[in-house]
Structures are given as C-alpha cells and as structure tokens.
Design an enzyme around this catalytic site. Structure first.
Site, PDB file in Angstrom:
ATOM      1  N   CYS A 103       0.856  -1.174   0.000  1.00 62.78           N
ATOM      2  CA  CYS A 103       0.000   0.000   0.000  1.00 62.78           C
ATOM      3  C   CYS A 103       0.905   1.241   0.000  1.00 62.78           C
ATOM      4  O   CYS A 103       1.344   1.681   1.068  1.00 62.78           O
ATOM      5  CB  CYS A 103      -0.819  -0.091   1.286  1.00 62.78           C
ATOM      6  SG  CYS A 103      -2.252   0.930   1.319  1.00 62.78           S
ATOM      7  N   CYS A 118      -7.535   5.628  -8.124  1.00 59.97           N
ATOM      8  CA  CYS A 118      -7.022   6.056  -6.821  1.00 59.97           C
ATOM      9  C   CYS A 118      -6.835   7.548  -6.792  1.00 59.97           C
ATOM     10  O   CYS A 118      -6.302   8.124  -7.740  1.00 59.97           O
ATOM     11  CB  CYS A 118      -5.659   5.432  -6.555  1.00 59.97           C
ATOM     12  SG  CYS A 118      -5.796   3.744  -6.221  1.00 59.97           S
TER      13      CYS A 118
HETATM   14  C1  LIG Z   1      -4.093   4.415   5.204  1.00 58.86           C
HETATM   15  C2  LIG Z   1      -4.774   3.836   3.990  1.00 58.86           C
HETATM   16  C3  LIG Z   1      -5.340   4.695   3.058  1.00 58.86           C
HETATM   17  C4  LIG Z   1      -5.968   4.168   1.932  1.00 58.86           C
HETATM   18  N1  LIG Z   1      -6.490   5.043   1.023  1.00 58.86           N
HETATM   19  C5  LIG Z   1      -7.105   4.560  -0.063  1.00 58.86           C
HETATM   20  C6  LIG Z   1      -7.689   5.461  -1.022  1.00 58.86           C
HETATM   21  O1  LIG Z   1      -7.600   6.671  -0.878  1.00 58.86           O
HETATM   22  N2  LIG Z   1      -8.316   4.935  -2.092  1.00 58.86           N
HETATM   23  C7  LIG Z   1      -8.423   3.593  -2.271  1.00 58.86           C
HETATM   24  O2  LIG Z   1      -9.007   3.162  -3.253  1.00 58.86           O
HETATM   25  N3  LIG Z   1      -7.879   2.714  -1.398  1.00 58.86           N
HETATM   26  C8  LIG Z   1      -7.234   3.161  -0.292  1.00 58.86           C
HETATM   27  N4  LIG Z   1      -6.698   2.275   0.606  1.00 58.86           N
HETATM   28  C9  LIG Z   1      -6.774   0.829   0.313  1.00 58.86           C
HETATM   29  C10 LIG Z   1      -8.113   0.161   0.714  1.00 58.86           C
HETATM   30  O3  LIG Z   1      -9.189   0.804   0.067  1.00 58.86           O
HETATM   31  C11 LIG Z   1      -8.331   0.173   2.228  1.00 58.86           C
HETATM   32  O4  LIG Z   1      -7.292  -0.521   2.868  1.00 58.86           O
HETATM   33  C12 LIG Z   1      -9.665  -0.448   2.650  1.00 58.86           C
HETATM   34  O5  LIG Z   1      -9.901  -0.106   4.001  1.00 58.86           O
HETATM   35  C13 LIG Z   1      -9.691  -1.951   2.489  1.00 58.86           C
HETATM   36  O6  LIG Z   1     -10.958  -2.413   2.844  1.00 58.86           O
HETATM   37  P1  LIG Z   1     -11.191  -3.876   3.489  1.00 58.86           P
HETATM   38  O7  LIG Z   1     -12.642  -3.948   3.785  1.00 58.86           O
HETATM   39  O8  LIG Z   1     -10.559  -4.912   2.652  1.00 58.86           O
HETATM   40  O9  LIG Z   1     -10.354  -3.851   4.873  1.00 58.86           O
HETATM   41  P2  LIG Z   1     -10.602  -2.970   6.154  1.00 58.86           P
HETATM   42  O10 LIG Z   1     -11.154  -1.649   5.816  1.00 58.86           O
HETATM   43  O11 LIG Z   1      -9.308  -3.034   6.905  1.00 58.86           O
HETATM   44  O12 LIG Z   1     -11.725  -3.748   6.980  1.00 58.86           O
HETATM   45  C14 LIG Z   1     -11.476  -4.969   7.622  1.00 58.86           C
HETATM   46  C15 LIG Z   1     -12.521  -5.187   8.669  1.00 58.86           C
HETATM   47  O13 LIG Z   1     -12.374  -6.485   9.246  1.00 58.86           O
HETATM   48  C16 LIG Z   1     -12.412  -6.392  10.663  1.00 58.86           C
HETATM   49  N5  LIG Z   1     -11.637  -7.515  11.232  1.00 58.86           N
HETATM   50  C17 LIG Z   1     -10.297  -7.710  11.166  1.00 58.86           C
HETATM   51  N6  LIG Z   1      -9.963  -8.838  11.791  1.00 58.86           N
HETATM   52  C18 LIG Z   1     -11.119  -9.385  12.261  1.00 58.86           C
HETATM   53  C19 LIG Z   1     -11.412 -10.579  13.007  1.00 58.86           C
HETATM   54  N7  LIG Z   1     -10.471 -11.435  13.420  1.00 58.86           N
HETATM   55  N8  LIG Z   1     -12.703 -10.812  13.320  1.00 58.86           N
HETATM   56  C20 LIG Z   1     -13.698  -9.955  12.924  1.00 58.86           C
HETATM   57  N9  LIG Z   1     -13.452  -8.828  12.227  1.00 58.86           N
HETATM   58  C21 LIG Z   1     -12.179  -8.557  11.892  1.00 58.86           C
HETATM   59  C22 LIG Z   1     -11.834  -5.011  10.953  1.00 58.86           C
HETATM   60  O14 LIG Z   1     -12.170  -4.491  12.205  1.00 58.86           O
HETATM   61  C23 LIG Z   1     -12.451  -4.196   9.829  1.00 58.86           C
HETATM   62  O15 LIG Z   1     -13.755  -3.813  10.164  1.00 58.86           O
HETATM   63  C24 LIG Z   1      -6.040   2.768   1.726  1.00 58.86           C
HETATM   64  C25 LIG Z   1      -5.449   1.916   2.674  1.00 58.86           C
HETATM   65  C26 LIG Z   1      -4.819   2.434   3.795  1.00 58.86           C
HETATM   66  C27 LIG Z   1      -4.189   1.496   4.786  1.00 58.86           C
END
Ligand SMILES: Cc1cc2nc3c(=O)[nH]c(=O)nc-3n(C[C@H](O)[C@H](O)[C@H](O)COP(=O)(O)OP(=O)(O)OC[C@H]3O[C@@H](n4cnc5c(N)ncnc54)[C@H](O)[C@@H]3O)c2cc1C
Length: 423
Positions: A160, A354
C-alpha cells in the site's frame, strides 16, 4: 433458508452485506456481519486524522443500528479461528457460529513485528487504523512544538504505497501552513524500485509526476530501501542495487516517522491448508471463490494476489477501493447464483481508480485493469483531486449509513476524471 456470514466490517464487508441483502431481499436468507469493531472506519481518511484535519469520530459509523435497518444481523466479536471443514467460526468469547456461505473481508493484519522497532508499539507512527491515526495525531501535536527531521514511507513487502505518498504530502502541507516547514528535513523511503512504482509497475506517468512533486516540496527519497531496524530517533536502512546487493547503509535520524508496514492475513485463518497462502491471504479464483472450500468467498485487502514482478526489495500489489467494489459485485452475483443452484460465473474487473490527496492538491491514478497490460492508464495532477477525495469520503460514509450508492456523486466523480463508465 441459507445463512450468509460476512466476516469483517470495513469497506469491503459493509458493502458486501448491503449488496447481498438487496440481492436476496425477496428470499428468506439470513445475512450476518461479524466484526471485531463496533464501528465502520473510513480508512482512506486516516492520513487526515493523523494531522488533525479530521477527528477520528467523524470517519466512524456505528454498525449495529444501520445494519439493523436493512435486516442484517450484527455480531460484535473477533473471529478467533475459522474451521472451514465444519463451516464454522470460533469467536473470541468461545462461542461458535456456523454458516452456509462465508465471505471473508477482514482486511490485513499489520506486520509491524517483522521489523524491530516499527509501528505504534515501537518508534514509528501508523495511519493504517483509525486508532493509530488518532495516536499519530497526539504525537504530531508534540512534534510541531519541537520539530525536527521526518521520515515517511513504506517498508519491505508493503503493498500500500499511495497512502505513504499521500501522508508525506499532507504532512508537508500542514508544516507549510504552520510556517515550520524549514525546520523539518523530510525523507521518503520506500521498498519500491523507483518513485511512482506503487506496487503496480507505475501508472501512466506516475514516476515523473511523483518525483516532480517530491522535488517541488523538497522531500528527499531513497528507493529500493529495506528497513533493518528502528531505534528511538534513528532508522537503520539498507539501500540495495538492482540485483539486491547492498548499495548503501543509511542511519537516518528522525523526530517523527510514519511508515506503512507489510500486510498479512489475520490470525484466525493462518495455515489453513488450501484456504490461505503462506502469508495468510485468502486464495480466490476468478469468481472470488476459494478453490478448495466452495462456499467461501473473499474480497478486499485480505485476498491473495501475486506480486506484479520481482523487485530488488519485495513489494506487493495494492488492493484499492474501486477494485474492491468490483470484487464485491462479483461475489454477490456469484453467491446469488449458488443459492439458485448454479455455478458462479461473474468475475471482478479489478479496475483501479485512486485519488492521492496532497493536502492542497492531489494526483488521480487510473489503471484499467489494475494489473498490466492495461486498456486505460494515466495519472493526472490538480486541485480538483483534493475536492474529489472529499467527495469520495462523503460518498462512502453515506453508503455505510444508507446502504445505497449515490449515483449522482459517483457520476460527478467519474466525470471529473473523464471516465464514462468503469468497464
Ligand atoms: C491508510 C490507507 C489509506 C488508503 N487510502 C485509499 C484510497 O484513498 N483509495 C483507495 O481506493 N484505497 C485506499 N486504501 C486501500 C483500501 O481501500 C483500504 O485498505 C480499505 O480499508 C480496504 O478495505 P477492506 O474492507 O478490505 O479492509 P478494512 O477496511 O481493513 O476492513 C477490515 C474489517 O475487518 C475487521 N476484522 C479484522 N480482523 C477481524 C477478526 N479477526 N474478526 C472480525 N473482524 C475482523 C476489521 O475491524 C475491519 O472492520 C487505503 C489503505 C490504507 C491502509
């Protein structure tokens, strides 16, 4: 009646829960979302939280009341262990929950422990989680009272990179606003082989563009960088050459540092044969379905995608918002097909759009599809990107509260980028 469990309440999980509920609304299926967090967090706004441009509360949404409105049950528990052979999940309180279909959307485990001294328990800040960003903001307040050198970047095996650039530019803008920029020598360090690689082999003109912005803003950089260890106030970095041999050892002083770590899969799924790769990411086929456990799907950052290419310091592929949305749409359609007794046939587009905010301006990257060779690829810079990023935040927070996308806002965003549609 089928029991469909979505594990994880982030960008992927919440959208998936709403879409599968909408898709199956005339059917009597049970939709349950399990998350270890009571609130949804809009992760892309974390860099703003870290410099106090947003409060942590403003990017959180409580899950239970909004999910309840759509007849989605919410279980506030962490998954402790998944038992795919028995279609069950052991939760942190010791109870077990079974499923007919499972969609894993747990995002990453942050692998700070792979580098001594890295992360909030060590000596560097993080913007990966809203709580980390809130801590980073407290430390930022102290830092600006007594400024000094700053290091921003992404560690070896990170995937990332966008948020690392974004945070560097946002922090730089804030330092200029405070008129203390001259007191803060800034260095961007990254495992990327060159500036603007982004884990994607570059997007359009991203190399020249990001190098230009770093130069304009007087931010030095070290690429092909591997962090050996971090001590209080000092980061030890090895810069390697194209063959991976040592080019230079750096001992970099810092008063404040924010480093994006490598990601892994969560503990609850580690080492499950056929389900995960060696780093614990969920293995999926072109239908977002696990090839061994056919009732398990996965979307978002938790899925396994092979690195684009071998780089002198390991790098991974980012999984970004629009790409994740396409994974969700495919997953929902495929689960619906399986409920109807059919084989899944839908595939995700994996298009990436992005928006990297730079505080007062920004760069938009479009890669369709994200992994080359691409049909469309470009990067454009302008003040409009900052505006678009604010709209993007509004769009997502609204979606979490209503379960609906805002087609007008989406059209406006795409129009700003000169895109007609995402196919
Ligand atoms: C700082 C940052 C900025 C970003 N900015 C952008 C952007 O501007 N544009 C873009 O397109 N992408 C961006 N990204 C990339 C991506 O869109 C994000 O990481 C996004 O949050 C990913 O979504 P997700 O649902 O896969 O994971 P997450 O948002 O991390 O959600 C995971 C969920 O699972 C839960 N969880 C974890 N472990 C467990 C468990 N054992 N039991 C139950 N629940 C659990 C967590 O609490 C959370 O609710 C960014 C990433 C980061 C880190």
């Amino acid at each position: 009646m089928a029991k469909i469990i979505i594990l994880g309440g982030g960008i992927a999980g919440v959208s998936l829960a709403y879409e599968i509920r909408a898709k199956t609304k005339t059917m009597d299926h049970q939709v349950i979302l399990i998350s270890d967090s009571e609130t949804f967090h809009f992760v892309p706004s974390n860099p703003w939280v870290a410099v106090n441009w947003r409060s942590p509360e403003s990017i959180k949404v409580p899950l239970a009341p909004y999910l309840a409105k759509k007849k989605i049950a919410f279980v506030h528990q962490a998954a402790k262990r998944l038992n795919p052979a028995e279609n069950s999940i052991e939760l942190a309180d010791g109870t077990e929950i079974t499923y007919d279909f499972l969609a894993i959307t747990t995002g990453p485990k942050l692998a700070f422990d792979e580098i001594t001294g890295l992360g909030p328990d060590g000596f560097t800040q993080s913007v990966c989680h809203v709580d980390h960003a809130a801590d980073a903001a407290n430390n930022w307040d102290q830092f600006v009272e007594d400024p000094g050198p700053m290091i921003v970047g992404a560690a070896q095996s990170a995937s990332c990179f966008g948020p690392a650039y974004e945070y560097a530019f946002i922090a730089e803008t804030e330092l200029r606003k405070r008129k203390i920029r001259h007191k803060v020598p800034m260095t961007y360090i990254s495992s990327e082989p060159y500036i603007g690689h982004l884990g994607l082999g570059g997007v359009g003109n991203s190399k020249a563009m990001l190098e230009g912005v770093l130069r304009d803003r007087h931010i030095n950089w070290i690429t092909n960088a591997k962090i050996d260890k971090v001590e209080e106030g000092t980061m030890f970095v090895t810069e390697v050459d194209q063959q991976g041999g040592v080019k230079k050892k750096h001992k970099l002083p810092f008063s404040y540092s924010m480093i994006l770590p490598a990601f892994k899969g969560i503990d609850a799924v580690q080492n499950i044969d056929g389900l995960v790769n060696p780093r614990g990411f969920i293995i999926v086929d072109e239908h977002q379905r696990n090839p061994k456990y056919h009732n398990i799907f996965a979307a978002g950052v938790c899925i396994a995608i092979s690195p684009l290419e071998v780089t002198p310091v390991p790098t991974g592929i980012p999984k970004t918002g629009y790409m994740i949305e396409s994974m969700i749409s495919a997953t929902v359609e495929n689960i619906a097909q399986m409920l109807a007794g059919q084989e899944p046939s839908h595939t995700a587009t994996w298009n990436a759009i992005c928006l990297a905010d730079m505080g007062d301006s920004g760069i938009a990257f479009v890669a369709m599809p994200q992994i080359p060779p691409r049909n469309v690829t470009w990067a454009r810079q302008g003040k409009w990107v900052h505006t678009a990023k604010v709209m993007f935040e509004k769009y997502h927070l609204r979606k979490v509260k209503t379960g609906k996308t805002d087609p007008i806002l989406e059209r406006q965003l795409l129009k700003m980028m000169g895109i007609n549609k995402l196919e």
